[in-house]
Design an enzyme around this catalytic site. Sequence first.
Site, PDB file in Angstrom:
ATOM      1  N   LYS A 173      50.525  45.507  41.221  1.00  0.00           N
ATOM      2  CA  LYS A 173      49.603  46.641  41.305  1.00  0.00           C
ATOM      3  C   LYS A 173      50.341  47.932  41.662  1.00  0.00           C
ATOM      4  O   LYS A 173      51.453  47.908  42.186  1.00  0.00           O
ATOM      5  CB  LYS A 173      48.509  46.357  42.351  1.00  0.00           C
ATOM      6  CG  LYS A 173      47.728  45.073  42.068  1.00  0.00           C
ATOM      7  CD  LYS A 173      46.954  45.170  40.776  1.00  0.00           C
ATOM      8  CE  LYS A 173      46.053  43.983  40.504  1.00  0.00           C
ATOM      9  NZ  LYS A 173      46.652  42.895  39.724  1.00  0.00           N
TER      10      LYS A 173
HETATM   11  C1  LIG Z   1      40.843  42.655  38.450  1.00  0.00           C
HETATM   12  C2  LIG Z   1      41.523  41.768  39.461  1.00  0.00           C
HETATM   13  N1  LIG Z   1      40.779  41.193  40.424  1.00  0.00           N
HETATM   14  C3  LIG Z   1      41.335  40.409  41.357  1.00  0.00           C
HETATM   15  C4  LIG Z   1      42.691  40.143  41.367  1.00  0.00           C
HETATM   16  C5  LIG Z   1      43.234  39.210  42.385  1.00  0.00           C
HETATM   17  O1  LIG Z   1      44.117  39.814  43.262  1.00  0.00           O
HETATM   18  P1  LIG Z   1      45.252  38.963  43.997  1.00  0.00           P
HETATM   19  O2  LIG Z   1      46.261  38.551  42.986  1.00  0.00           O
HETATM   20  O3  LIG Z   1      45.801  39.903  45.014  1.00  0.00           O
HETATM   21  O4  LIG Z   1      44.584  37.781  44.632  1.00  0.00           O
HETATM   22  C6  LIG Z   1      43.502  40.732  40.365  1.00  0.00           C
HETATM   23  C7  LIG Z   1      44.941  40.556  40.244  1.00  0.00           C
HETATM   24  O5  LIG Z   1      45.745  40.021  40.719  1.00  0.00           O
HETATM   25  C8  LIG Z   1      42.900  41.550  39.394  1.00  0.00           C
HETATM   26  O6  LIG Z   1      43.631  42.114  38.410  1.00  0.00           O
END
Ligand SMILES: Cc1ncc(COP(=O)(O)O)c(C=O)c1O
Length: 382
Positions: A173
């Site tokens: 990100k």
């Molecule tokens: C749209 C979206 N929601 C949720 C997540 C989940 O985040 P994390 O990987 O930090 O658990 C991600 C990406 O990783 C995402 O792109």
Amino acid sequence: MPDRTSLMRRIESVLDSGWLSNGGPMVDELETKVAQRLTAKHVVAVCNGTVALQVMAKACGLAGEVIVPSMTFVATPHAMQWIGLTPVFADVTHADHTLDPESVERCITPRTSAILAVHLWGNPCHVKQLQQVADRNGLKLLFDASHAFGCDCQNRPIGNFGLAEAISFHATKVMHAAEGGVIVTNDDTVAERCRLMRNFGITDLTSIDSAGTNAKMNELCAAAGLTSLESIDDVIQHNQQNMQAYRKAISGVRGLRLAVPPSSERRNSQYVVVEVNQQEFGLNRDGLLQVLRAEGVFARSYFQPGCHNAAPYAGQAGHQPVPMPVTERLLHNVLQLPTGPAVTKNDIRRIGQLLETVHQHAGAVLERVANDDRLGLVPDAA
Ligand SMILES: Cc1ncc(COP(=O)(O)O)c(C=O)c1O
């Protein structure tokens, strides 16, 4: 990557303090700085974006069905399913790939408690219309803002909409803590519940308020997050320049459309997403993807197979009550092109030239890749 010297200094400080987790000074500082940046009242740091979605949903008292887009990373519906809620998929609008309020309205049942919309690619959702749908039907409105740190909507930072927003700080990100996430809210009760839930529901040394989990962000990740935050304006500026270069490079190529509309509002420009129109471009998305990869361009397709086509949701009527023609089409023609600090304007000019060449010679390219075992492309019949 954030500045290494700055990161190492913070890591040394964590190690010197011996305070590795359980709400240390790095997490406190990160929460304060993110809240300032987003002009939000409360920021609760947690261990990742998926857990942020789960803690947010629990803290907001969601029950039964939650309407989500299928056009998202599978973490969005999985986070709901994992805590016993039923994600129900709605379609997105073609203009920006975010939830279509009309499709949402058609998904509402007596069991619906909330809408969980996603600011996909950093494109703000149709916040006003979604809020109207939510208010008309007594639903809560929440956002998965994982793609949208640093973006504005109606001249306010994303993080300030609905009852609460969850943001991933995963390494991919624009703002990251290696692994991490935050819940952002202007609601005191939701914030308080998130803080309790992320730490086993413990209120103080002698009392426990409710069932909670271990969702805490540790101090080393917070140190990485603070370091990332230091350079985020430079990263975003570089991304924006790259986006401009892509707009120029792609504008003349027939059959390619950037899925991130230009805007006078702040955008993080972290996702350069194009739609490939096979009829006009001459090659379908998967064919183009393989050619780009063979030429050393790390493009990616999103989000196959599509959440509603994946286990455990595929073929389950309760999860997909309405047709999703836009999502079905996008799943086959969306492609992400590389950007970020390591990608230069020169790289983008070369990618643009490559795209133009592939388009100009699409017939020959198609024949070649179809016969190339290394690429193994089977062209679409259509
Ligand atoms: C749209 C979206 N929601 C949720 C997540 C989940 O985040 P994390 O990987 O930090 O658990 C991600 C990406 O990783 C995402 O792109």
